[in-house]
Design an enzyme around this catalytic site. Structure first.
Site: not given
Length: 403
Positions: A239, A242, A244, A352, A361
């Site tokens: 997680a 993939e 981001s 999430c 990010e």
């Protein structure tokens, strides 16, 4: 509703507007908010698309995320085949078990801990931009920036060597693909589990300053089992890069298609504006395009229809994020829109885990890349950009850019 009127799901997007949810989903949001769709195994779970309905039901204990129950609407054949053998995870347990498991991994992803990583994420990005600018022009933004930023960050957080990134990028891609056979997914899971298991044993013997070491401490304290720790670390690794990676490349493409919005972002140094721009891009793109899945514990009445106990339910997040009742003119990318109420990360107890990390990010990337490379442009016609739709989240195979 006759069989012929039940649309297949996931539903193909229109190539002329690949960012938008499929027309079928938008029509159901307006006209049939408690409809049904047909998934890969021929079953027809309920389909919920409206923002307000998702808010109500994703916090409702009458729905369960227990994937081991008969009738659960699995995303893929390989997920269905593996479900009976999956250990307890935050992605397949209800409270109170979910609460216990989430507590074991929550700390590294709390806002304060993630904010402390911002300077390191900035350094990672600046180095990658330097390398891209010093290399061939045009370049593939997916490989130059999109994949490496979140992969470098999540490997550092977890305590996995970045030089092994090809192994876990390949295996994790197989594990989230709708096109992988159960055998391929099983082999990928075995390879990744073995790799993480070896790392975990090393952290048990010699702890460091990383998430695997924290989990090793919890195992020693009897708070979680070794298998729970290994499976959790696999989930974090998958997680953590993939989605981001997809958002960085897709967000860039969406901004290049909306030059007025890109100009706004380039001209604005206010961190609050950049943070809001991230929320609007998350809403607009909604990269988890295969819905989130539940099963009813008891009968639930909604808009005059009854979801029976044992029925599967799919929540399409893009439907909610393009629901005009919540977001007027949803097809317009508007970086000034207050979009924080979006469901790109889901909603409720199972939201999430890594959303704070993803936000930081994306704030660093969107707030830096277009200022550092002010002439960034597509190196091919938009129609030639190849989308990858086979995973849980959609993204781009490549994004050729020039400057």
């Amino acid at each position: 509703m006759s069989d012929t009127t039940v649309p297949d799901y996931p539903t193909a997007r229109e190539s002329s507007c690949p960012f938008a949810p499929a027309a079928t989903i938008r029509a159901m949001t307006r006209e049939n908010p408690v409809g049904k769709v047909r998934i890969w195994d021929g079953s027809t779970p309920w389909f919920i698309t409206r923002h307000a309905d998702q808010r109500a039901l994703l916090n409702d204990p009458r729905l369960s995320i227990n994937e081991k129950r008969p009738g659960y609407p699995h995303m893929t054949r390989s997920r269905a085949a593996g479900a009976p053998h999956h250990p307890a995870l935050i992605t397949n347990t209800d409270p109170p078990e979910h609460t216990r498991l989430r507590r074991t991994v929550n700390a590294p992803f709390m806002v304060k801990r993630v904010e402390a990583l911002r300077p390191r994420i900035q350094e990672v990005l600046d180095n990658l931009i330097d390398q891209m600018l010093a290399g061939p022009n045009p370049a593939d933004l997916v490989q130059a920036i999109g994949l490496p930023v979140p992969t470098l960050v999540i490997t550092e957080i977890l305590g996995a060597p970045y030089e092994d990134h090809e192994l876990f990028q390949t295996t994790s891609h197989m594990l989230v693909s709708h096109e992988a056979t159960p055998e391929e997914a099983q082999e990928a899971a075995r390879a990744l589990s073995g790799y993480i298991g070896d790392l975990f044993q090393r952290r048990l013997a010699e702890p460091g300053d990383d998430v695997l070491s924290e989990m090793a401490g919890r195992v020693r304290a009897g708070e979680m089992s070794p298998q729970e720790a290994i499976t959790m670390a696999m989930a974090i690794l998958i997680a953590g890069h993939e989605t981001s990676a997809s958002m960085i490349s897709l967000g860039t493409l969406a901004l290049l298609r909306n030059p007025d919005q890109l100009a706004l972002l380039r001209a604005n140094d206010d961190p609050k504006f950049v943070a809001n721009a991230v929320e609007e891009l998350l809403r607009y793109l909604t990269i988890v395009h295969t819905g989130i899945r539940r099963i009813a514990n008891e009968d639930i009445e909604l808009h005059g229809k009854v979801i029976k106990a044992g029925d599967g339910v799919i929540f399409d997040l893009s439907g909610a994020n393009w629901d005009a009742e919540e977001f007027p003119d949803p097809e317009r990318l508007d970086l000034r829109r207050p979009a924080r109420q979006h469901h790109a990360f889901g909603y409720g107890a199972h939201q999430c885990l890594g959303q704070s990390l993803a936000r930081v990010e994306l704030q660093v990337v969107y707030g830096t890349l277009y200022k550092r490379v002010p002439t960034l442009a597509l190196a091919v016609p938009f129609e030639e950009v190849e989308f990858a739709m086979e995973g849980v989240a959609y993204g781009l195979r490549t994004l050729p850019v020039t400057w």
